[in-house]
Write an enzyme that holds these catalytic residues in place. Structure first.
Site, short mmCIF file in Angstrom:
data_model
loop_
_atom_site.label_atom_id
_atom_site.label_comp_id
_atom_site.label_asym_id
_atom_site.label_seq_id
_atom_site.Cartn_x
_atom_site.Cartn_y
_atom_site.Cartn_z
N HIS A 1 0.84 -1.21 0.00
CA HIS A 1 0.00 0.00 0.00
C HIS A 1 0.87 1.26 0.00
O HIS A 1 0.73 2.13 -0.86
CB HIS A 1 -0.91 -0.02 1.23
CG HIS A 1 -1.80 1.19 1.36
ND1 HIS A 1 -3.12 1.17 1.00
CD2 HIS A 1 -1.54 2.44 1.80
CE1 HIS A 1 -3.64 2.37 1.20
NE2 HIS A 1 -2.71 3.17 1.70
N GLU A 2 1.78 1.32 0.95
CA GLU A 2 2.63 2.51 1.06
C GLU A 2 3.55 2.63 -0.15
O GLU A 2 3.86 3.73 -0.60
CB GLU A 2 3.44 2.49 2.36
CG GLU A 2 2.59 2.53 3.63
CD GLU A 2 1.53 3.62 3.65
OE1 GLU A 2 1.74 4.68 3.02
OE2 GLU A 2 0.48 3.41 4.29
N HIS B 1 1.68 4.38 -2.87
CA HIS B 1 1.76 5.84 -2.69
C HIS B 1 3.15 6.32 -3.14
O HIS B 1 3.28 7.36 -3.76
CB HIS B 1 1.61 6.21 -1.20
CG HIS B 1 0.21 6.19 -0.69
ND1 HIS B 1 -0.83 6.86 -1.29
CD2 HIS B 1 -0.33 5.62 0.43
CE1 HIS B 1 -1.94 6.69 -0.58
NE2 HIS B 1 -1.66 5.93 0.47
ZN LIG Z 1 -2.95 5.21 1.98
#
Ligand SMILES: [Zn+2]
Length: 695
Positions: A479-480, A483
């Site tokens: 997830h990170e 980003h």
């Molecule tokens: Zn997030």
């Protein structure tokens, strides 16, 4: 006189924040920076920035795009640079001196920005350009920047009367203070509580859990003991595995009472004041409610659109949760338990049910999820999708010895970014996981390459063993990193449009979408290898793991959506309706038919997303709004029959990951997918569409 000048060389010569950085890729020289450097650097940065803005405001030349909008993009470089380093340390590696500066700085920041964002003369120049933007012969990105700049100033109150502006400035200062108080209260309530786990209190707890509880005791000066703190990473596994029902109750109650204990850290009064001030500011700006104000500048646009999505998800999620509740109750009864399922029992019995039904527990897969291999997997997916490569660098200064740095190169071997990974928990780091930047990409005055960070809170391996991840941790890592890619692949002209500078309800698309690759057999079979034997993840375990992902989704969705709905109600109803925060919460939960056995993911007094600042205020729904898109977007790869399909990956890069805020997000999505997102994909992914799909 001469003595003084001898002892105090000019500030710029000694303060590393004010010097040009002679480091690889002009990265911050962390080892030279100490807390006392920050306030003088900020003071200088405020003065420089204010002077730059004054020069733009009073430029005698007729306003044009270059001397106004581009000039604003060029202004405040020092402030941006110092802020990036400071806020990285506040979150990832703080100390009492840094936190003290943080307190002082929130008010100073508000006082610096208020007169800029409400400057009538400057806004006059921007508004004039905005008015005739079609005639200015601008590129698409320039038009977008002009629109975003105009909207930002307009929404900050730049067009208000002097009287209204003065009140607005007061409100902003007060809100900055209240936001800091809210988080400090929460932190204090968390720090003041702990539960000592004696030998008799440990039934059901794993050895790794006990090891962390001992480490926590040592950090609090209670070496030799084992304690439980109120951090989520302790509480959730405890509620899942502790066989002591009385202790589960105790811990659950303490966790959900944070900020609501009637002591000096109580957040109820803070919430009442925040909501009243937000409502007042929205009215000053001509909106009926804060939610209407806040949502105008998002993809969702209106509170009705948000409510529509949340209610669509709420119904099947609640139905699933109620059905699951009955199964859990049946399990209790079958065991001879003579009690009704309570909120502190849910996780415990859900885990038992999962082990019985899906024949899977997290502990079985953990030895295969080695942190270093999962980092490699995240990198490898990016190489296959976008052609970028990663090489570790040991010569880049970092803020803590655990931080690692990789150089990122594009398909043609050109330098594209630096990626910093700070993966392990430590007392100087706040909880959670996040992505941020030390420098954003831009091309305004030549190529500026980004410095992108991922910060997580994984446990280190004990006694020289590698760090092993839970399935949730592995998902967080991807997830990170998603980003992170949004920041690293950014390819825009203007810094304020770079990377993650997008609407809140769009920003989770690149991150949540990237999680899909982590769950794929193609990826797990290659990178999930046993930390001792190097054996790949057995086929059968992999299957059970993937099936178990949909387990207990009714509960998780109810936890989330109830919080998002209450956030929306707080900001759509009149602030006077929530003067008694607890009564308001209970009435709203009753209205939506909240199952009594489930608590909101964040009760109001601990809901930092919406009260520590305003980024997620009336915006907690954003994760779900993005999820509608990510669930649908991954379908494009599935339809192509290849999760690394080059043509689809190229569109994903060109339309989503590289465009930052330079295009309208809805248009960006449609350009990628060829149509609007299809909302059922979300329900399908959570296993909420087909009621037969229980395990
Ligand atoms: Zn997030």
């Amino acid at each position: 006189m001469s003595e003084i000048s001898d002892a105090s060389p000019p500030l710029a010569e000694t303060n590393p924040l004010l010097k040009a950085w002679q480091t690889p890729h002009q990265t911050p020289p962390f080892s030279e920076i100490s807390p006392e450097h920050f306030m003088p650097a900020f003071e200088r940065a405020f003065i420089d920035h204010a002077a730059e803005v004054a020069a733009i405001t009073h430029d005698p030349a007729v306003p044009d795009f270059d001397n106004t909008i581009t000039a604003l993009e060029r202004s405040g470089k020092l402030l941006t640079k110092v802020s990036a380093v400071f806020y990285d340390l506040v979150s990832a590696h703080s100390n009492p001196a840094i936190l003290e500066i943080d307190k002082e700085l929130s008010l100073r920041m508000a006082r610096h920005w208020n007169p800029i964002m409400m400057n009538a003369v400057l806004f006059g120049r921007i508004a004039m350009l905005h008015e005739k933007r079609k005639e200015l012969d601008l590129t698409g990105e320039q038009v977008r920047l002009l629109e975003r700049t105009y909207t930002r100033f307009h929404r900050a109150g730049a067009g208000l009367s002097d009287e209204a502006k003065a009140r607005m400035a007061e409100i902003n200062e007060r809100l900055a203070h209240l936001g800091t108080s809210f988080s400090h209260h929460l932190l204090a309530d968390e720090q003041e509580w702990c539960l000592e786990l004696g030998e008799d209190d440990r039934a059901g707890l794993s050895d790794t859990f006990i090891a962390s509880a001992k480490a926590a005791a040592e950090e609090r000066g209670m070496a030799g003991k084992a304690i439980l703190t109120l951090s989520r990473s302790f509480v959730e596994p405890f509620l899942k595995s502790s066989e002591r029902r009385d202790l589960r109750e105790k811990v659950f109650k303490a966790f959900t009472a944070r900020g609501d204990n009637g002591n000096a850290n109580d957040n109820n009064a803070v919430i009442v004041e925040v909501l009243a001030l937000r409502e007042e500011s929205a009215r000053l700006l001509g909106f009926p409610t804060y939610a209407a104000y806040r949502l105008e500048d998002t993809m969702a646009k209106t509170p009705e659109a948000v409510r529509g999505l949340l209610e669509r998800v709420w119904k099947p999620a609640r139905a699933r949760a109620l059905a699951d509740r009955d199964q859990l109750q049946a399990m209790i009864t079958a065991e001879g338990g003579n009690f009704a399922l309570a909120p502190w029992d849910w996780r415990y019995y859900a885990e038992k049910l999962r082990q019985a039904k899906a024949n899977f527990d997290d502990g079985a897969i953990k030895p295969y999820l080695v942190l270093d291999h999962m980092i490699e997997a995240a990198f490898d997916c990016a190489t296959r999708l976008f052609g970028i490569t990663f090489t570790e660098r040991k010569d880049v200064p970092v803020w803590h010895p655990d931080v690692r740095v990789w150089e990122v190169r594009d398909r043609d071997g050109r330098h594209q970014a630096l990626f910093y990974g700070d993966y392990f928990a430590r007392p100087s780091k706040r909880s959670g996981a996040w992505m941020t930047s030390l420098r954003d990409q831009q091309k305004l005055d030549g190529e500026v390459t980004p410095l992108i960070l991922n910060v997580c809170n994984f446990s280190k391996g004990a006694d020289g063993q590698p760090s092993l991840l839970s399935p949730d941790n592995a998902r967080t890592l991807f997830h990170e990193f998603g980003h992170g890619l949004h920041g690293m692949l950014s390819n825009v002209m203007f810094p304020s449009l770079a990377g993650t500078s997008v609407f809140t309800d769009f920003v989770e698309l690149p991150s949540q979408l990237y999680e899909h690759w982590q769950e794929r057999p193609e990826v797990l079979q290659r990178f999930a290898r046993h930390y001792q034997t190097g054996e790949p993840l057995p086929e059968d375990l992999l299957k059970r793991f993937l099936a178990a992902r949909k387990f207990n989704q009714g509960f998780a969705t109810v936890e989330f959506v109830s919080s998002a709905l209450i956030d929306l109600e707080f900001h759509t109803q009149s602030a006077s309706a929530s003067r008694d925060v607890r009564a308001f919460e209970q009435a709203e939960l009753k209205k939506i038919g909240m199952p009594e056995e489930i608590a909101m993911r964040h009760r109001p007094t601990q809901f930092g997303h919406i009260f520590s600042g305003d980024y997620y205020a009336a915006g907690y729904y954003s994760y779900m709004w993005s999820e509608v898109m990510d669930a649908d977007a991954f379908g494009a790869f599935e339809e192509a029959g290849d999760i690394f399909d080059p043509a689809t990956a190229k569109r994903l890069h060109d339309d989503i990951y590289s465009t930052g805020g330079s295009v309208d997000p809805e248009a960006a999505y449609v350009a990628f997918r060829g149509r609007e997102p299809e909302p059922d994909a979300l329900l399908r992914r959570r296993g909420l569409l087909d009621t037969a799909e229980v395990a």
